[in-house]
Design a protein around this motif. Sequence first.
Motif, PDB file in Angstrom:
ATOM      1  N   PRO A 201       0.819  -1.210   0.000  1.00 51.49           N
ATOM      2  CA  PRO A 201       0.000   0.000   0.000  1.00 51.49           C
ATOM      3  C   PRO A 201       0.857   1.266   0.000  1.00 51.49           C
ATOM      4  N   ASP A 202       0.279   2.356  -0.476  1.00 48.23           N
ATOM      5  CA  ASP A 202       1.007   3.623  -0.507  1.00 48.23           C
ATOM      6  C   ASP A 202       1.360   4.113   0.887  1.00 48.23           C
ATOM      7  N   THR A 203       0.709   3.568   1.898  1.00 49.26           N
ATOM      8  CA  THR A 203       1.052   3.952   3.271  1.00 49.26           C
ATOM      9  C   THR A 203       2.384   3.362   3.711  1.00 49.26           C
ATOM     10  N   VAL A 204       2.891   2.418   2.911  1.00 52.77           N
ATOM     11  CA  VAL A 204       4.171   1.766   3.195  1.00 52.77           C
ATOM     12  C   VAL A 204       5.220   2.182   2.169  1.00 52.77           C
ATOM     13  N   LEU A 205       4.859   2.077   0.897  1.00 57.91           N
ATOM     14  CA  LEU A 205       5.769   2.409  -0.200  1.00 57.91           C
ATOM     15  C   LEU A 205       4.966   3.127  -1.276  1.00 57.91           C
ATOM     16  N   ALA A 206       5.297   4.383  -1.485  1.00 57.47           N
ATOM     17  CA  ALA A 206       4.532   5.182  -2.442  1.00 57.47           C
ATOM     18  C   ALA A 206       5.394   5.568  -3.635  1.00 57.47           C
ATOM     19  N   THR A 207       4.772   5.565  -4.812  1.00 58.49           N
ATOM     20  CA  THR A 207       5.433   6.016  -6.044  1.00 58.49           C
ATOM     21  C   THR A 207       4.470   6.978  -6.738  1.00 58.49           C
TER      22      THR A 207
END
Length: 599
Positions: A201-207
């Motif tokens: 999820p973007d809460t962990v790894l965002a691009t």
Amino acid sequence: MKPLRSRPVRVIAAAAVVGSLALTGCSSNDGKTKDESKSKKDAAAQSKAVEYADAAGSTGPAAEVPGAKPGGFINVYMQSNISHMDPGQIYVSDAGQLSNLIHRGLTNWKEDANGNLTVVGDLATDAGKMSDGGKTWTYTLKDGIKDANGNPITSADVRHTIERLYAKFIFDGPTYVQSWLSGDEYRKALPDGPYTGKSLPDTVLATPDAKTIVFKFQTAQGDLPQALAMPGYSIVPKKGDTKEKYDKAPVALGPYKIAEFKSGKSLKLVKNTHWDPKTDSVRHAYPDGFNFNLTVDQASQTKRLIADQGEAKNAIQFTDSVDGAMIKDVVSKPEVKARSVMGYQPYVWQMTFNLDSATMKDKKVRDAITHALPSKRMIGADGGSYGGELAGGLMGPTLPGYDPNYDPYGKGKKPNGDLATAKKLLAEAGVKSGTKLTYAYSNSPRGQKQMLIVKETLGKLGFDVQAKEIDRATFYEQIGKVKNPYDLYMTGWGQDWPSASTVITPVYDGTKVSDGGSNYSHINDPEVNAGIKKALALPPTEAAGEWEKVHKRIVEQINPAAPVYYAKHIQLSGSNIGGLRYDTEASYIDINNLFLKNP
């Protein structure tokens, strides 16, 4: 970091040892040859603070090497196969050195002429931008980055690289970043990696866009730039990923690519025309390529390079060292010594006890073997004072906080072992003469020599030693199996960067016992586990005392591994090799600066 197979090193910190720094009589010197092995003063000179570079410090091209010339092929001598070429599987030195030539990550290490180390942006514009007290790190990709197939590298490739580390077929590389993102049981967060269409999820790894990557942690991770500089976090382009097959044919981003690979025999690298030196502040590409011969044993490497004839003039040792029996022939001849590099390595060689073994469960047995081991002879089998120095504990001289006076088993006073104390402990433990012990060893020259010493020593204690040879290319994979059939084995470990957390946590944390893990003794002590957890939550300056407590409990109260010696290294090259120097970060010949004087 496993040694050689050895894990690529990080920063050399202060050094000293129990007893004298040059162990008289344990080198190959004859008493007439001056001992010029590296000393405490040399190690201290290598102990420099690590800095994180901004965009200016991360901009290529790398500064030119004085006198460098382009062209020609450098010959590389190795005595066994490359352990891994898939970045996700890389955690040992041969693969780490190769990674410098063919792979690139978000960050990298840069060393100046004085040995000062900086973490720079490699594919990223800088070493990273920290926010939220270290819980969030943002990276921006440089312009013009392409893989060897000409495909642009985007944030999607970085996401793919991180997420594929969660897949089960990736088992032999570092786990720091995954664990920081998703916890110790990180695989549960993405059990199939990115291969079924799922993502973190973007809460962990965002691009958020094609050039931006944002890491988001639950706790502060100030060491992230150093972790990402490990070869194990080099980028795997999404379009080129072939899963398990990638380990034999990776897609290059570095200055060289694989032209031909014959497993166990040879490897040929040629220039990667899509590598742009303007994007790289660390690497050069002076040679046209590298020809690896994977069948030259350590003694033959040394003989060829001392003789310096024919192809050997253009050759180097990759991660192997000068054969211990021939060190005198190197250091006593100025014209040969001038073609050598030497320095400290961060590794602590230790006799690791399998705590799941019925015989090894009794601490008195482990203590007995610890007292009995003739550390001085073991060092002698690895080049004497040019190959190592007596160890008192499991935190080596390259770690901050190293205590040169720590020696709970009295190895400094009795470097050749204490059989009387050992026999007394075995009697108290009720161990019967003839008890079988299975000793696993790597079939490297060092491993074979040390096997004979171990077998002889344990035989004097009454053990029936069954020595089991393991191919050096798969040694750590075999002993890394939780249900391995061995009682004890020599292992080595060094920090991944200058922090006790990168030694004690992966090797002695009981929550990390798993196949492919690095807790080779299978120690699982609640007090140690709690101490590790406490230390990890503290700032480095406050954590030092806690790490010391944990270390002492491990060594004195549990003894899952007997400290044997701290490693040093000496390597040789041919006379036509230019740019030769010792790489403080890698602890081997600096592979990035080499060229042929006469291409």
